[in-house]
Design a protein around this motif. Structure first.
Motif, PDB file in Angstrom:
ATOM      1  N   PRO A 125      69.870  -5.495   2.172  1.00 43.20           N
ATOM      2  CA  PRO A 125      70.643  -6.626   3.679  1.00 43.20           C
ATOM      3  C   PRO A 125      70.164  -6.226   5.553  1.00 43.20           C
ATOM      4  O   PRO A 125      69.037  -5.597   4.938  1.00 43.20           O
ATOM      5  CB  PRO A 125      71.923  -5.342   3.918  1.00 43.20           C
ATOM      6  CG  PRO A 125      71.992  -4.032   2.343  1.00 43.20           C
ATOM      7  CD  PRO A 125      70.294  -4.843   2.297  1.00 43.20           C
ATOM      8  N   THR A 126      70.083  -6.702   6.313  1.00 45.84           N
ATOM      9  CA  THR A 126      69.992  -6.489   7.469  1.00 45.84           C
ATOM     10  C   THR A 126      69.459  -6.157   7.624  1.00 45.84           C
ATOM     11  O   THR A 126      70.360  -3.744   7.435  1.00 45.84           O
ATOM     12  CB  THR A 126      70.770  -7.507   8.261  1.00 45.84           C
ATOM     13  OG1 THR A 126      72.083  -6.866   8.678  1.00 45.84           O
ATOM     14  CG2 THR A 126      70.836  -8.613   8.241  1.00 45.84           C
ATOM     15  N   ALA A 127      68.523  -5.069   8.381  1.00 44.07           N
ATOM     16  CA  ALA A 127      67.889  -4.006   8.641  1.00 44.07           C
ATOM     17  C   ALA A 127      67.445  -3.098   7.829  1.00 44.07           C
ATOM     18  O   ALA A 127      66.991  -1.689   8.443  1.00 44.07           O
ATOM     19  CB  ALA A 127      68.830  -3.033  10.193  1.00 44.07           C
ATOM     20  N   SER A 128      67.523  -3.349   6.497  1.00 44.11           N
ATOM     21  CA  SER A 128      66.723  -2.720   5.655  1.00 44.11           C
ATOM     22  C   SER A 128      65.285  -2.532   5.970  1.00 44.11           C
ATOM     23  O   SER A 128      64.341  -3.231   6.637  1.00 44.11           O
ATOM     24  CB  SER A 128      66.467  -3.462   4.619  1.00 44.11           C
ATOM     25  OG  SER A 128      68.273  -3.275   4.199  1.00 44.11           O
ATOM     26  N   PHE A 129      64.685  -1.405   5.244  1.00 43.81           N
ATOM     27  CA  PHE A 129      63.248  -1.244   5.237  1.00 43.81           C
ATOM     28  C   PHE A 129      62.456  -1.087   3.290  1.00 43.81           C
ATOM     29  O   PHE A 129      63.496   0.156   3.262  1.00 43.81           O
ATOM     30  CB  PHE A 129      63.434  -0.096   5.865  1.00 43.81           C
ATOM     31  CG  PHE A 129      61.221   0.601   5.908  1.00 43.81           C
ATOM     32  CD1 PHE A 129      61.074   0.376   6.706  1.00 43.81           C
ATOM     33  CD2 PHE A 129      61.548   1.802   5.296  1.00 43.81           C
ATOM     34  CE1 PHE A 129      59.122   1.019   7.055  1.00 43.81           C
ATOM     35  CE2 PHE A 129      60.363   2.048   5.095  1.00 43.81           C
ATOM     36  CZ  PHE A 129      59.186   2.213   6.413  1.00 43.81           C
ATOM     37  N   LEU A 130      61.789  -1.753   3.692  1.00 40.99           N
ATOM     38  CA  LEU A 130      61.114  -1.338   1.901  1.00 40.99           C
ATOM     39  C   LEU A 130      59.875  -0.746   2.371  1.00 40.99           C
ATOM     40  O   LEU A 130      59.163  -1.547   3.112  1.00 40.99           O
ATOM     41  CB  LEU A 130      60.758  -2.545   1.427  1.00 40.99           C
ATOM     42  CG  LEU A 130      60.614  -2.966   0.255  1.00 40.99           C
ATOM     43  CD1 LEU A 130      61.118  -1.606  -1.095  1.00 40.99           C
ATOM     44  CD2 LEU A 130      60.552  -3.824  -0.687  1.00 40.99           C
ATOM     45  N   GLY A 131      59.363   0.346   1.458  1.00 37.11           N
ATOM     46  CA  GLY A 131      57.511   0.306   1.639  1.00 37.11           C
ATOM     47  C   GLY A 131      57.452   0.502   0.072  1.00 37.11           C
ATOM     48  O   GLY A 131      57.801   0.830  -0.955  1.00 37.11           O
ATOM     49  N   LEU A 132      56.510  -0.035  -0.279  1.00 38.18           N
ATOM     50  CA  LEU A 132      55.328  -0.081  -1.549  1.00 38.18           C
ATOM     51  C   LEU A 132      54.055   0.562  -0.596  1.00 38.18           C
ATOM     52  O   LEU A 132      53.516   0.464  -0.007  1.00 38.18           O
ATOM     53  CB  LEU A 132      55.345  -1.808  -1.785  1.00 38.18           C
ATOM     54  CG  LEU A 132      56.814  -2.678  -1.489  1.00 38.18           C
ATOM     55  CD1 LEU A 132      56.777  -4.155  -1.942  1.00 38.18           C
ATOM     56  CD2 LEU A 132      57.170  -1.692  -2.542  1.00 38.18           C
ATOM     57  N   SER A 133      53.240   0.838  -2.322  1.00 35.73           N
ATOM     58  CA  SER A 133      52.228   1.064  -1.829  1.00 35.73           C
ATOM     59  C   SER A 133      51.541  -0.242  -3.287  1.00 35.73           C
ATOM     60  O   SER A 133      51.808   0.288  -4.181  1.00 35.73           O
ATOM     61  CB  SER A 133      51.586   2.859  -2.991  1.00 35.73           C
ATOM     62  OG  SER A 133      52.765   3.108  -3.823  1.00 35.73           O
ATOM     63  N   PHE A 134      49.879   0.021  -2.739  1.00 36.50           N
ATOM     64  CA  PHE A 134      49.224  -0.522  -3.648  1.00 36.50           C
ATOM     65  C   PHE A 134      47.772   0.422  -3.837  1.00 36.50           C
ATOM     66  O   PHE A 134      47.172   0.323  -2.798  1.00 36.50           O
ATOM     67  CB  PHE A 134      49.088  -2.091  -2.626  1.00 36.50           C
ATOM     68  CG  PHE A 134      47.652  -2.898  -3.462  1.00 36.50           C
ATOM     69  CD1 PHE A 134      48.306  -3.652  -4.475  1.00 36.50           C
ATOM     70  CD2 PHE A 134      47.051  -3.483  -2.584  1.00 36.50           C
ATOM     71  CE1 PHE A 134      46.892  -4.472  -5.235  1.00 36.50           C
ATOM     72  CE2 PHE A 134      45.887  -4.275  -3.096  1.00 36.50           C
ATOM     73  CZ  PHE A 134      45.412  -4.687  -3.927  1.00 36.50           C
ATOM     74  N   SER A 135      47.435   0.425  -5.093  1.00 31.11           N
ATOM     75  CA  SER A 135      46.340   1.171  -5.641  1.00 31.11           C
ATOM     76  C   SER A 135      45.096   0.262  -4.975  1.00 31.11           C
ATOM     77  O   SER A 135      43.909   0.634  -6.910  1.00 31.11           O
ATOM     78  CB  SER A 135      46.585   2.075  -6.553  1.00 31.11           C
ATOM     79  OG  SER A 135      46.750   1.357  -7.566  1.00 31.11           O
ATOM     80  N   ASP A 136      45.184  -0.358  -4.545  1.00 30.64           N
ATOM     81  CA  ASP A 136      43.385  -0.666  -4.652  1.00 30.64           C
ATOM     82  C   ASP A 136      42.803  -0.963  -3.016  1.00 30.64           C
ATOM     83  O   ASP A 136      43.807  -0.317  -2.196  1.00 30.64           O
ATOM     84  CB  ASP A 136      43.463  -2.552  -4.760  1.00 30.64           C
ATOM     85  CG  ASP A 136      42.753  -3.407  -5.311  1.00 30.64           C
ATOM     86  OD1 ASP A 136      41.153  -3.126  -4.407  1.00 30.64           O
ATOM     87  OD2 ASP A 136      41.987  -3.780  -6.445  1.00 30.64           O
ATOM     88  N   ASP A 137      41.107  -1.348  -2.788  1.00 26.52           N
ATOM     89  CA  ASP A 137      41.122  -1.637  -1.773  1.00 26.52           C
ATOM     90  C   ASP A 137      41.110  -2.613  -0.981  1.00 26.52           C
ATOM     91  O   ASP A 137      40.920  -3.149  -0.069  1.00 26.52           O
ATOM     92  CB  ASP A 137      39.852  -0.206  -0.918  1.00 26.52           C
ATOM     93  CG  ASP A 137      39.618   0.498  -1.760  1.00 26.52           C
ATOM     94  OD1 ASP A 137      40.862   1.551  -1.183  1.00 26.52           O
ATOM     95  OD2 ASP A 137      38.860   1.027  -2.097  1.00 26.52           O
ATOM     96  N   SER A 138      41.437  -3.543  -1.646  1.00 26.01           N
ATOM     97  CA  SER A 138      41.336  -4.934  -0.842  1.00 26.01           C
ATOM     98  C   SER A 138      42.421  -5.788  -1.317  1.00 26.01           C
ATOM     99  O   SER A 138      43.409  -6.047  -2.263  1.00 26.01           O
ATOM    100  CB  SER A 138      40.332  -5.849  -1.764  1.00 26.01           C
ATOM    101  OG  SER A 138      39.722  -7.385  -1.268  1.00 26.01           O
ATOM    102  N   TRP A 139      42.883  -6.545  -0.421  1.00 26.81           N
ATOM    103  CA  TRP A 139      44.174  -7.591  -0.032  1.00 26.81           C
ATOM    104  C   TRP A 139      44.142  -8.249  -1.092  1.00 26.81           C
ATOM    105  O   TRP A 139      45.270  -9.038  -1.619  1.00 26.81           O
ATOM    106  CB  TRP A 139      44.144  -7.521   0.975  1.00 26.81           C
ATOM    107  CG  TRP A 139      44.713  -6.339   2.027  1.00 26.81           C
ATOM    108  CD1 TRP A 139      44.520  -5.337   2.681  1.00 26.81           C
ATOM    109  CD2 TRP A 139      46.273  -5.524   2.017  1.00 26.81           C
ATOM    110  NE1 TRP A 139      44.668  -5.238   4.047  1.00 26.81           N
ATOM    111  CE2 TRP A 139      46.207  -4.946   2.651  1.00 26.81           C
ATOM    112  CE3 TRP A 139      47.251  -6.219   1.330  1.00 26.81           C
ATOM    113  CZ2 TRP A 139      46.867  -3.824   3.357  1.00 26.81           C
ATOM    114  CZ3 TRP A 139      48.285  -5.218   1.520  1.00 26.81           C
ATOM    115  CH2 TRP A 139      48.320  -4.029   2.836  1.00 26.81           C
TER     116      TRP A 139
END
Length: 170
Positions: free
Chosen positions: A134-148
């Motif tokens: 929905p509008t105004a949603s917030f999603l947080g993710l983690s990525f276990s690497d040092d390079s994008w």
């Protein structure tokens, strides 16, 4: 470890006149949603090194509302390519980040944010991790690497998915 935060803009105004879709601002409900998101983020202590924002008025107003009281959030970087992006475009943007950037927030639109967030967790499948984004949603993710540059579909873990309380109909 890297962190990715996705924010869908708050509810936009459809009844007021506007010249282009980019000019649509927030509705009254959108301003209420922005305040609810700001209250949540103020308490949560999430931090971003960078915040990339679509040039649309509604995304700019949503992020501006957050920064109004959360001074730890960085100045927004307006990115034209976030407005009409698909999930591959968003991946390209993150692949271009400096490895010194530990966390990034994207403030944008659906369906691209939903598809991007889902694919980062589930892999490049045509299914959604969310019943709705929905509008105004917030999603947080983690990525276990040092390079994008190593970010790939299915490489992230879900940290948080927050949606504003029911404020009228979506």
């Amino acid at each position: 470890m890297k962190h990715i935060y996705l924010i869908r803009h708050a509810k936009s105004e459809w009844d007021e006149p506007y010249d282009t879709d980019l000019d649509r601002s927030l509705s009254r409900r959108g301003r209420i949603q922005s305040k609810a998101l700001r209250d949540y983020l103020k308490e949560s202590r999430f931090e971003f090194d960078q915040c990339l924002v679509s040039p649309a008025e509604r995304t700019l107003k949503t992020y501006s509302s957050l920064r109004k009281e959360i001074l730890r959030f960085p100045k927004p970087e307006i990115r034209e390519n976030l407005y009409d992006a698909d999930k591959e475009d968003l991946m390209f943007v993150l692949h271009g980040l400096s490895s010194s950037t530990r966390s990034v927030c994207l403030v944008g639109h659906n369906p691209s944010l939903e598809a991007f967030g889902s694919a980062l967790v589930l892999g490049d499948k045509e299914q959604s991790l969310f019943h709705k984004f929905p509008t105004a949603s917030f999603l947080g993710l983690s990525f276990s690497d040092d390079s994008w540059k190593n970010l790939s579909w299915g490489s992230c873990q879900l940290v948080v998915f927050w949606i504003p309380g029911q404020i009228g109909k979506e």
